[in-house]
Write a protein that holds these residues in place. Structure first.
Motif, PDB file in Angstrom:
ATOM      1  N   ALA A 101     -69.624 -13.551  43.557  1.00  0.00           N
ATOM      2  CA  ALA A 101     -70.951 -14.045  43.494  1.00  0.00           C
ATOM      3  C   ALA A 101     -71.425 -14.336  41.986  1.00  0.00           C
ATOM      4  CB  ALA A 101     -71.831 -13.565  44.386  1.00  0.00           C
ATOM      5  N   ALA A 102     -71.488 -13.023  41.286  1.00  0.00           N
ATOM      6  CA  ALA A 102     -72.178 -12.948  40.154  1.00  0.00           C
ATOM      7  C   ALA A 102     -71.408 -13.877  39.172  1.00  0.00           C
ATOM      8  CB  ALA A 102     -71.881 -11.608  39.420  1.00  0.00           C
ATOM      9  N   GLU A 103     -70.216 -14.165  39.140  1.00  0.00           N
ATOM     10  CA  GLU A 103     -69.312 -15.207  38.513  1.00  0.00           C
ATOM     11  C   GLU A 103     -69.615 -16.456  38.858  1.00  0.00           C
ATOM     12  OE1 GLU A 103     -64.722 -16.184  38.152  1.00  0.00           O
ATOM     13  OE2 GLU A 103     -64.976 -14.272  39.334  1.00  0.00           O
ATOM     14  N   LEU A 104     -69.886 -16.797  40.043  1.00  0.00           N
ATOM     15  CA  LEU A 104     -69.885 -18.196  40.417  1.00  0.00           C
ATOM     16  C   LEU A 104     -70.995 -18.721  40.784  1.00  0.00           C
ATOM     17  CD1 LEU A 104     -66.383 -18.103  42.672  1.00  0.00           C
ATOM     18  CD2 LEU A 104     -66.605 -18.935  40.371  1.00  0.00           C
ATOM     19  N   GLU A 105     -72.156 -18.078  41.217  1.00  0.00           N
ATOM     20  CA  GLU A 105     -73.420 -18.315  41.648  1.00  0.00           C
ATOM     21  C   GLU A 105     -73.865 -19.898  40.775  1.00  0.00           C
ATOM     22  OE1 GLU A 105     -75.959 -16.105  44.706  1.00  0.00           O
ATOM     23  OE2 GLU A 105     -75.952 -15.433  42.430  1.00  0.00           O
ATOM     24  N   GLY A 106     -73.869 -19.852  39.455  1.00  0.00           N
ATOM     25  CA  GLY A 106     -74.557 -20.900  38.515  1.00  0.00           C
ATOM     26  C   GLY A 106     -73.240 -21.945  38.497  1.00  0.00           C
ATOM     27  N   LYS A 107     -72.121 -21.884  39.102  1.00  0.00           N
ATOM     28  CA  LYS A 107     -71.209 -23.022  38.808  1.00  0.00           C
ATOM     29  C   LYS A 107     -71.438 -23.928  39.929  1.00  0.00           C
ATOM     30  CE  LYS A 107     -66.237 -23.188  37.197  1.00  0.00           C
ATOM     31  NZ  LYS A 107     -65.142 -23.002  37.649  1.00  0.00           N
ATOM     32  N   LEU A 108     -72.391 -25.081  39.347  1.00  0.00           N
ATOM     33  CA  LEU A 108     -72.509 -26.447  40.269  1.00  0.00           C
ATOM     34  C   LEU A 108     -71.727 -27.309  39.866  1.00  0.00           C
ATOM     35  CD1 LEU A 108     -76.511 -25.756  40.198  1.00  0.00           C
ATOM     36  CD2 LEU A 108     -74.861 -24.805  42.044  1.00  0.00           C
ATOM     37  N   SER A 109     -71.912 -28.542  40.599  1.00  0.00           N
ATOM     38  CA  SER A 109     -70.874 -29.698  40.293  1.00  0.00           C
ATOM     39  C   SER A 109     -71.517 -30.454  39.541  1.00  0.00           C
ATOM     40  CB  SER A 109     -70.692 -30.397  41.593  1.00  0.00           C
ATOM     41  OG  SER A 109     -71.687 -30.816  42.111  1.00  0.00           O
ATOM     42  N   GLY A 110     -72.930 -30.619  39.329  1.00  0.00           N
ATOM     43  CA  GLY A 110     -73.564 -31.350  38.647  1.00  0.00           C
ATOM     44  C   GLY A 110     -73.926 -32.784  39.288  1.00  0.00           C
ATOM     45  N   ASN A 111     -73.287 -33.097  40.538  1.00  0.00           N
ATOM     46  CA  ASN A 111     -73.620 -34.305  41.284  1.00  0.00           C
ATOM     47  C   ASN A 111     -74.605 -33.886  42.631  1.00  0.00           C
ATOM     48  OD1 ASN A 111     -73.314 -36.237  43.422  1.00  0.00           O
ATOM     49  ND2 ASN A 111     -71.484 -37.038  42.472  1.00  0.00           N
ATOM     50  N   PRO A 112     -75.616 -34.431  42.430  1.00  0.00           N
ATOM     51  CA  PRO A 112     -76.819 -34.335  43.467  1.00  0.00           C
ATOM     52  C   PRO A 112     -76.304 -34.501  45.140  1.00  0.00           C
ATOM     53  CG  PRO A 112     -77.486 -36.218  42.248  1.00  0.00           C
ATOM     54  CD  PRO A 112     -76.402 -35.527  41.558  1.00  0.00           C
ATOM     55  N   VAL A 113     -75.472 -35.477  45.089  1.00  0.00           N
ATOM     56  CA  VAL A 113     -74.786 -35.788  46.479  1.00  0.00           C
ATOM     57  C   VAL A 113     -74.023 -34.331  47.052  1.00  0.00           C
ATOM     58  CG1 VAL A 113     -73.585 -37.415  47.778  1.00  0.00           C
ATOM     59  CG2 VAL A 113     -75.261 -37.975  46.363  1.00  0.00           C
ATOM     60  N   SER A 114     -73.168 -34.192  46.133  1.00  0.00           N
ATOM     61  CA  SER A 114     -72.394 -33.183  46.181  1.00  0.00           C
ATOM     62  C   SER A 114     -73.035 -31.732  46.766  1.00  0.00           C
ATOM     63  CB  SER A 114     -71.402 -32.826  45.271  1.00  0.00           C
ATOM     64  OG  SER A 114     -70.547 -33.944  44.847  1.00  0.00           O
ATOM     65  N   GLU A 115     -74.100 -31.432  45.822  1.00  0.00           N
ATOM     66  CA  GLU A 115     -74.940 -30.456  46.005  1.00  0.00           C
ATOM     67  C   GLU A 115     -75.747 -30.401  47.351  1.00  0.00           C
ATOM     68  OE1 GLU A 115     -74.260 -27.578  44.428  1.00  0.00           O
ATOM     69  OE2 GLU A 115     -72.747 -28.663  43.217  1.00  0.00           O
ATOM     70  N   ARG A 116     -76.129 -31.645  47.812  1.00  0.00           N
ATOM     71  CA  ARG A 116     -77.107 -31.646  48.920  1.00  0.00           C
ATOM     72  C   ARG A 116     -76.302 -31.291  50.343  1.00  0.00           C
ATOM     73  NH1 ARG A 116     -80.471 -37.006  50.290  1.00  0.00           N
ATOM     74  NH2 ARG A 116     -81.101 -36.369  52.636  1.00  0.00           N
ATOM     75  N   TYR A 117     -74.852 -31.706  50.483  1.00  0.00           N
ATOM     76  CA  TYR A 117     -74.366 -31.755  51.457  1.00  0.00           C
ATOM     77  C   TYR A 117     -73.078 -30.730  51.678  1.00  0.00           C
ATOM     78  CZ  TYR A 117     -76.758 -36.288  52.238  1.00  0.00           C
ATOM     79  OH  TYR A 117     -77.623 -37.253  52.457  1.00  0.00           O
ATOM     80  N   GLN A 118     -72.924 -30.227  52.832  1.00  0.00           N
ATOM     81  CA  GLN A 118     -72.056 -29.226  52.848  1.00  0.00           C
ATOM     82  C   GLN A 118     -70.460 -29.424  52.813  1.00  0.00           C
ATOM     83  OE1 GLN A 118     -72.244 -27.091  56.908  1.00  0.00           O
ATOM     84  NE2 GLN A 118     -74.585 -26.855  56.604  1.00  0.00           N
ATOM     85  N   GLY A 119     -70.379 -30.903  52.640  1.00  0.00           N
ATOM     86  CA  GLY A 119     -68.884 -31.169  52.338  1.00  0.00           C
ATOM     87  C   GLY A 119     -68.549 -31.351  50.927  1.00  0.00           C
ATOM     88  N   GLY A 120     -69.647 -31.189  50.156  1.00  0.00           N
ATOM     89  CA  GLY A 120     -69.470 -31.157  48.678  1.00  0.00           C
ATOM     90  C   GLY A 120     -69.088 -32.523  48.227  1.00  0.00           C
TER      91      GLY A 120
END
Ligand code: 15L
Length: 263
Positions: A233-252
């Motif tokens: 978690a500490a390493e990956l928590e801030g590692k987001l895709s930058g795409n709002p659709v990907s981040e909104r849904y479970q399927g990424g």
């Protein structure tokens, strides 16, 4: 004695984890894939190259088997025509073979069957399907095929709604969806050895505290995950895709492929 196990998709990333693990558990394995098997074969395993679209070959391979562990087919989002043969017609061949042999099917389903549920909701395994592409749709079809063959023919099946099974999680989404290889192998072994399963659906994820998934049928097979993505978690928590659709849904990212909805 346990009857032989047919493993499809043996040459794929997950098949190559399962083949040695199931062989080490003492099962007699028939491995198959459309691609050659790249690893050394255990003494209790054999490999035959076959196409899932070849129904006669699948029937022959399944002869005498007690379980078909079906990990073959297209495993990512692809155009409809590419998914159709392996994942729709191929799945029918698997179920017809299982029906003839009285075998149980363990099916590699996917979180992409429910990918368009938002991340803010927690799902039970009986939630509505919300596939996020043709691949996810084919996996939903696979689960429903299992429903049909259990209700109509008594063919047992366990549908593993796998999250993200990789050597380790690589982004923040996988803190919720990761399934370690060791948990995957133990899960499939329990699916094979369980006394009875009926038609079951199980979330394929490790013990991740950030999970989006709750109740399922794991009690029927006596499996609980031993690993967790939490340690990353500490390493990956801030590692987001930058795409709002990907981040909104479970399927990424699968949700964002060719996404054209306006509102
Ligand atoms: C899947 O179903 C895919 O097979 C795998 O490649 C990953 O994309 C995984 O889902 C996931 O959602 O992370």
């Amino acid at each position: 004695m346990t009857r032989p196990v047919l493993l499809t998709g043996a040459s794929g990333a997950l098949g190559r984890q399962l083949a040695p693990a199931l062989a080490a558990a003492g099962l007699t394995l028939r491995l198959t894939d459309i691609a050659p098997f790249p690893d050394a074969l255990a003494a209790n395993a054999s490999f035959t190259r076959a196409d899932l679209e070849d129904g006669v070959a699948i029937l022959r391979l399944a002869e005498g088997c007690g379980t078909i562990v079906h990990f073959g087919g297209v495993s990512v989002e692809r155009p409809f025509e590419e998914v159709l043969g392996p994942n729709i017609r191929g799945l029918y061949h698997i179920y017809e073979a299982a029906r003839r042999e009285g075998a149980r099917v363990v099916f590699a389903s996917s979180n992409h069957t429910i990918g368009f549920h938002e991340r803010k909701v927690t799902l039970d395994a009986d939630c509505p399907f919300r596939p996020d592409g043709f691949y996810g749709l084919s996996k939903a079809y696979g689960e429903l095929m299992g429903r049909l063959y259990w209700d109509k023919h008594g063919v047992e099946n366990v549908n593993l709604r796998i999250g993200s099974s990789f050597p380790r999680p690589v982004d923040s989404r996988m803190l919720s969806t990761w399934l370690s290889y060791a948990d995957l192998c133990r899960l499939v072994l329990r699916c094979i050895l369980a006394e009875s399963t009926g038609h079951a659906v199980i979330w394929g994820a490790s013990d991740n505290s950030r999970t989006w998934w709750r109740r399922d049928h794991r009690g029927r097979i006596g499996w609980a995950p031993a690993d967790t993505a939490d340690v990353f978690a500490a390493e990956l928590e801030g590692k987001l895709s930058g795409n709002p659709v990907s981040e909104r849904y479970q399927g990424g990212a699968f949700c964002a492929i060719e996404y054209s909805r306006k509102e």
